[in-house]
Design a protein around this motif. Sequence first.
Motif, mmCIF file in Angstrom:
data_model
loop_
_atom_site.group_PDB
_atom_site.id
_atom_site.type_symbol
_atom_site.label_atom_id
_atom_site.label_comp_id
_atom_site.label_asym_id
_atom_site.label_seq_id
_atom_site.Cartn_x
_atom_site.Cartn_y
_atom_site.Cartn_z
ATOM 1 N N GLY A 1 0.600 -1.291 -0.142
ATOM 2 C CA GLY A 1 0.034 -0.213 0.082
ATOM 3 C C GLY A 1 1.003 1.328 0.089
ATOM 4 N N ALA A 2 2.146 1.216 -0.034
ATOM 5 C CA ALA A 2 2.837 2.400 -0.234
ATOM 6 C C ALA A 2 3.910 2.177 -1.656
ATOM 7 C CB ALA A 2 3.855 2.442 0.992
ATOM 8 N N PRO A 3 3.296 2.634 -2.632
ATOM 9 C CA PRO A 3 4.154 2.464 -3.846
ATOM 10 C C PRO A 3 4.947 3.497 -3.832
ATOM 11 C CG PRO A 3 1.802 3.518 -4.167
ATOM 12 C CD PRO A 3 1.841 2.988 -2.986
ATOM 13 N N PRO A 4 6.016 3.610 -4.972
ATOM 14 C CA PRO A 4 7.136 4.503 -4.939
ATOM 15 C C PRO A 4 6.418 6.015 -5.447
ATOM 16 C CG PRO A 4 7.672 2.605 -6.376
ATOM 17 C CD PRO A 4 6.261 2.584 -5.795
ATOM 18 N N VAL B 1 6.535 -2.085 -8.815
ATOM 19 C CA VAL B 1 7.073 -2.359 -10.205
ATOM 20 C C VAL B 1 6.290 -1.613 -11.259
ATOM 21 C CG1 VAL B 1 7.477 -3.901 -12.100
ATOM 22 C CG2 VAL B 1 8.097 -4.718 -9.628
ATOM 23 N N ARG B 2 4.977 -1.719 -11.275
ATOM 24 C CA ARG B 2 4.119 -0.935 -12.181
ATOM 25 C C ARG B 2 4.600 0.524 -12.678
ATOM 26 N NH1 ARG B 2 -0.303 -4.277 -10.281
ATOM 27 N NH2 ARG B 2 -0.725 -5.923 -11.778
ATOM 28 N N PRO B 3 4.409 1.197 -11.635
ATOM 29 C CA PRO B 3 4.572 2.775 -11.873
ATOM 30 C C PRO B 3 6.071 3.257 -12.362
ATOM 31 C CG PRO B 3 4.641 2.436 -9.729
ATOM 32 C CD PRO B 3 4.265 1.194 -10.202
ATOM 33 N N LEU B 4 6.968 2.066 -11.845
ATOM 34 C CA LEU B 4 8.407 2.395 -12.627
ATOM 35 C C LEU B 4 8.776 1.916 -13.932
ATOM 36 C CD1 LEU B 4 10.009 1.126 -9.223
ATOM 37 C CD2 LEU B 4 9.762 3.465 -9.841
ATOM 38 N N HIS B 5 7.789 0.974 -14.437
ATOM 39 C CA HIS B 5 7.937 0.607 -15.543
ATOM 40 C C HIS B 5 9.390 0.278 -16.272
ATOM 41 C CE1 HIS B 5 5.583 -0.068 -19.216
ATOM 42 N NE2 HIS B 5 6.368 -0.017 -19.925
ATOM 43 N N LEU C 1 14.836 -3.959 -6.094
ATOM 44 C CA LEU C 1 13.705 -4.197 -5.042
ATOM 45 C C LEU C 1 14.197 -5.092 -4.173
ATOM 46 C CD1 LEU C 1 10.534 -3.831 -7.352
ATOM 47 C CD2 LEU C 1 12.138 -1.863 -6.273
ATOM 48 N N GLY C 2 14.199 -4.685 -2.968
ATOM 49 C CA GLY C 2 14.317 -5.676 -1.691
ATOM 50 C C GLY C 2 12.986 -6.438 -1.612
ATOM 51 N N HIS D 1 5.377 -11.944 -10.690
ATOM 52 C CA HIS D 1 5.648 -11.085 -11.811
ATOM 53 C C HIS D 1 4.978 -11.644 -13.254
ATOM 54 C CE1 HIS D 1 8.557 -9.951 -15.094
ATOM 55 N NE2 HIS D 1 8.656 -9.042 -14.447
ATOM 56 N N GLU D 2 4.756 -12.869 -13.271
ATOM 57 C CA GLU D 2 4.185 -13.553 -14.537
ATOM 58 C C GLU D 2 2.641 -13.225 -14.335
ATOM 59 O OE1 GLU D 2 5.434 -17.744 -14.263
ATOM 60 O OE2 GLU D 2 7.435 -17.300 -15.122
ATOM 61 N N ASN D 3 2.038 -13.772 -13.385
ATOM 62 C CA ASN D 3 0.568 -13.456 -13.123
ATOM 63 C C ASN D 3 0.113 -12.401 -13.448
ATOM 64 O OD1 ASN D 3 0.540 -16.420 -12.691
ATOM 65 N ND2 ASN D 3 0.274 -16.222 -10.662
#
Length: 312
Positions: free
Chosen positions: A222-225, A252-256, A237-238, A291-293
């Motif tokens: 709940g705490a994205p970048p 991961v998504r917003p960092l693309h 990413l740890g 990552h895959e799903n």
Amino acid sequence: MKGAFCTLLFLFLAGVASGGLEKYPGFVVSGGETARGTSRGGIRITYLGVNGYQFETAGHALLADPYFSRVGLGAAIFDQSITPSPERIEEGFKHLQARADAILVTHAHFDHLLDVPELLRRTGARLCSGPTAVALAQSLGTPPRRCVTVQPGSVKRIGPWTIRVFAAQHDRLFGSVPFPGKARAPVKAPVKPSDWVTGEPLAFVIEAAGKRIYLDAGGLPGAPPDPAVGKVDLAILGVALSDSRQRFPATVRPLHPRYVLASHQDDFFQPFSHGFVFGKLTNFPEVVRTHENERLPGRLILMDYFQPWTLR
């Protein structure tokens, strides 16, 4: 008492071997120029264990969370006095450039900060971290002039590097952050593992040679970048604990990113001579499935100790 017991239980479990990188050869990257400082057109990355990295470009080096001493499990379980290992630091230093521009520290736990004062002395680097890490380093003899205290929103330009600082969090362990607390100089020098309190967790964006790398040591669901991070070429990413694996998709998504490097997974109580061994509470197969799903962007990768790879 309950929180302390849970922390000790974690330290015990983390020392139990659960396999190594031989299970995942398709994820392990290495290669690029073998000569130090020759990463033309990219950033040469060397994994140093735990969440430690050396970044090189144009003859310059930058370190993050370097830790070679690998404090033994018993000292950690019983919260005994710990000190850097000169022999292990000397061996690890063979894999580094002799000089570095800066050492970035994500937070002040011993597996991120213990060896930093000695490595600052050896490399001539400046420490860039939050107030707690700076205070603890100074308590161990690091001159204030060699320290740069940063906070979310800070931007530092050192050599070819532009370093942007963002707020981060530390994973919870059985509901609480291990060794919580903050410190300000002057402070008594840390002696036991519990003296190396968390401080102010930070994430960094490292920019050089036209590349952008995001680095953190873990976090909370709940705490994205921060949206200001933007897109990056590599996200380190740890993913040591459940919290970090739960937040993985939203991070991961917003960092693309073009690449996602799953970090902070090795058993850091074992010496490097044992090779890379996953910590008991890590779960790389879960990271792969997520990552895959979730069809997350970027190629998921791993790195072995001291085997450089060039990000181009």
